[in-house]
Design a protein around this motif. Structure first.
Motif, PDB file in Angstrom:
ATOM      1  N   GLY A  25      51.522  16.261  47.130  1.00 55.64           N
ATOM      2  CA  GLY A  25      52.321  15.107  46.731  1.00 55.64           C
ATOM      3  C   GLY A  25      52.888  14.309  47.884  1.00 55.64           C
ATOM      4  O   GLY A  25      53.338  13.182  47.697  1.00 55.64           O
ATOM      5  N   GLY A  26      52.919  14.912  49.063  1.00 56.63           N
ATOM      6  CA  GLY A  26      53.413  14.214  50.234  1.00 56.63           C
ATOM      7  C   GLY A  26      54.922  14.135  50.361  1.00 56.63           C
ATOM      8  O   GLY A  26      55.420  13.518  51.294  1.00 56.63           O
ATOM      9  N   SER A  27      55.633  14.772  49.435  1.00 53.76           N
ATOM     10  CA  SER A  27      57.095  14.757  49.530  1.00 53.76           C
ATOM     11  C   SER A  27      57.686  15.897  48.712  1.00 53.76           C
ATOM     12  O   SER A  27      57.046  16.416  47.794  1.00 53.76           O
ATOM     13  CB  SER A  27      57.668  13.424  49.035  1.00 53.76           C
ATOM     14  OG  SER A  27      57.594  13.334  47.624  1.00 53.76           O
ATOM     15  N   PHE A  28      58.925  16.238  49.046  1.00 52.50           N
ATOM     16  CA  PHE A  28      59.643  17.251  48.273  1.00 52.50           C
ATOM     17  C   PHE A  28      59.931  16.730  46.874  1.00 52.50           C
ATOM     18  O   PHE A  28      59.880  17.477  45.899  1.00 52.50           O
ATOM     19  CB  PHE A  28      60.941  17.645  48.968  1.00 52.50           C
ATOM     20  CG  PHE A  28      60.734  18.349  50.284  1.00 52.50           C
ATOM     21  CD1 PHE A  28      59.709  19.249  50.477  1.00 52.50           C
ATOM     22  CD2 PHE A  28      61.587  18.110  51.340  1.00 52.50           C
ATOM     23  CE1 PHE A  28      59.527  19.911  51.682  1.00 52.50           C
ATOM     24  CE2 PHE A  28      61.421  18.763  52.564  1.00 52.50           C
ATOM     25  CZ  PHE A  28      60.389  19.665  52.731  1.00 52.50           C
ATOM     26  N   SER A  29      60.237  15.438  46.769  1.00 53.76           N
ATOM     27  CA  SER A  29      60.540  14.848  45.462  1.00 53.76           C
ATOM     28  C   SER A  29      59.338  14.903  44.536  1.00 53.76           C
ATOM     29  O   SER A  29      59.462  15.269  43.363  1.00 53.76           O
ATOM     30  CB  SER A  29      60.999  13.400  45.622  1.00 53.76           C
ATOM     31  OG  SER A  29      62.204  13.348  46.348  1.00 53.76           O
ATOM     32  N   ALA A  30      58.168  14.525  45.046  1.00 52.00           N
ATOM     33  CA  ALA A  30      56.952  14.549  44.222  1.00 52.00           C
ATOM     34  C   ALA A  30      56.630  15.978  43.782  1.00 52.00           C
ATOM     35  O   ALA A  30      56.285  16.218  42.620  1.00 52.00           O
ATOM     36  CB  ALA A  30      55.779  13.946  44.987  1.00 52.00           C
ATOM     37  N   SER A  40      65.851  19.588  46.584  1.00 51.32           N
ATOM     38  CA  SER A  40      66.522  20.547  47.463  1.00 51.32           C
ATOM     39  C   SER A  40      65.987  21.964  47.246  1.00 51.32           C
ATOM     40  O   SER A  40      65.867  22.736  48.206  1.00 51.32           O
ATOM     41  CB  SER A  40      68.041  20.501  47.289  1.00 51.32           C
ATOM     42  OG  SER A  40      68.411  20.860  45.977  1.00 51.32           O
ATOM     43  N   ALA A  41      65.635  22.312  46.016  1.00 48.97           N
ATOM     44  CA  ALA A  41      65.042  23.631  45.764  1.00 48.97           C
ATOM     45  C   ALA A  41      63.676  23.728  46.438  1.00 48.97           C
ATOM     46  O   ALA A  41      63.324  24.773  47.000  1.00 48.97           O
ATOM     47  CB  ALA A  41      64.917  23.889  44.267  1.00 48.97           C
ATOM     48  N   VAL A  42      62.907  22.650  46.398  1.00 50.48           N
ATOM     49  CA  VAL A  42      61.607  22.627  47.059  1.00 50.48           C
ATOM     50  C   VAL A  42      61.799  22.778  48.566  1.00 50.48           C
ATOM     51  O   VAL A  42      61.114  23.579  49.220  1.00 50.48           O
ATOM     52  CB  VAL A  42      60.850  21.327  46.713  1.00 50.48           C
ATOM     53  CG1 VAL A  42      59.587  21.193  47.552  1.00 50.48           C
ATOM     54  CG2 VAL A  42      60.522  21.274  45.221  1.00 50.48           C
TER      55      VAL A  42
END
Length: 103
Positions: A25-30, A40-42
């Protein structure tokens, strides 16, 4: 086994799944959206993997994530392991499936 590597196999498989989702996904949010986790958990999961391995897997800036050479190697291994888990479960499920017709 190294004391740092004593997370259970199930925990490590889940961590690999999270790491692979971040890379895809390229990001923690994705990754969080895909897996139903907060960013934050990711992030904490990736931090935990890096701490256990003692290496940096991702270079993070405010605009981008990039895998290090170690991160690329870990991602390749994680994908293989996760695919093997899927194959194992599918094989067992297929063995338990009803066979043949009536009679």
């Amino acid at each position: 086994m190294n004391a740092k590597m004593q997370a259970s196999g199930a925990d490590r498989a889940r961590e690999m799944e999270v790491f692979a989702a971040v890379a895809a996904g390229g990001s923690f949010s994705a990754a969080g959206r895909r897996l139903g986790l907060t960013p934050s958990a990711v992030s904490r999961t990736v931090d935990r993997i890096e701490a256990r391995l003692g290496v940096r897997l991702m270079l993070r800036t405010t605009r981008a994530l990039a895998l290090t050479a170690e991160g690329q190697a870990y991602l390749a291994a994680a994908r293989r392991i996760l695919a093997d888990l899927d194959d194992a479960e599918q094989g067992v499920a297929d063995q338990g499936a009803p066979r043949g017709g009536c009679g």
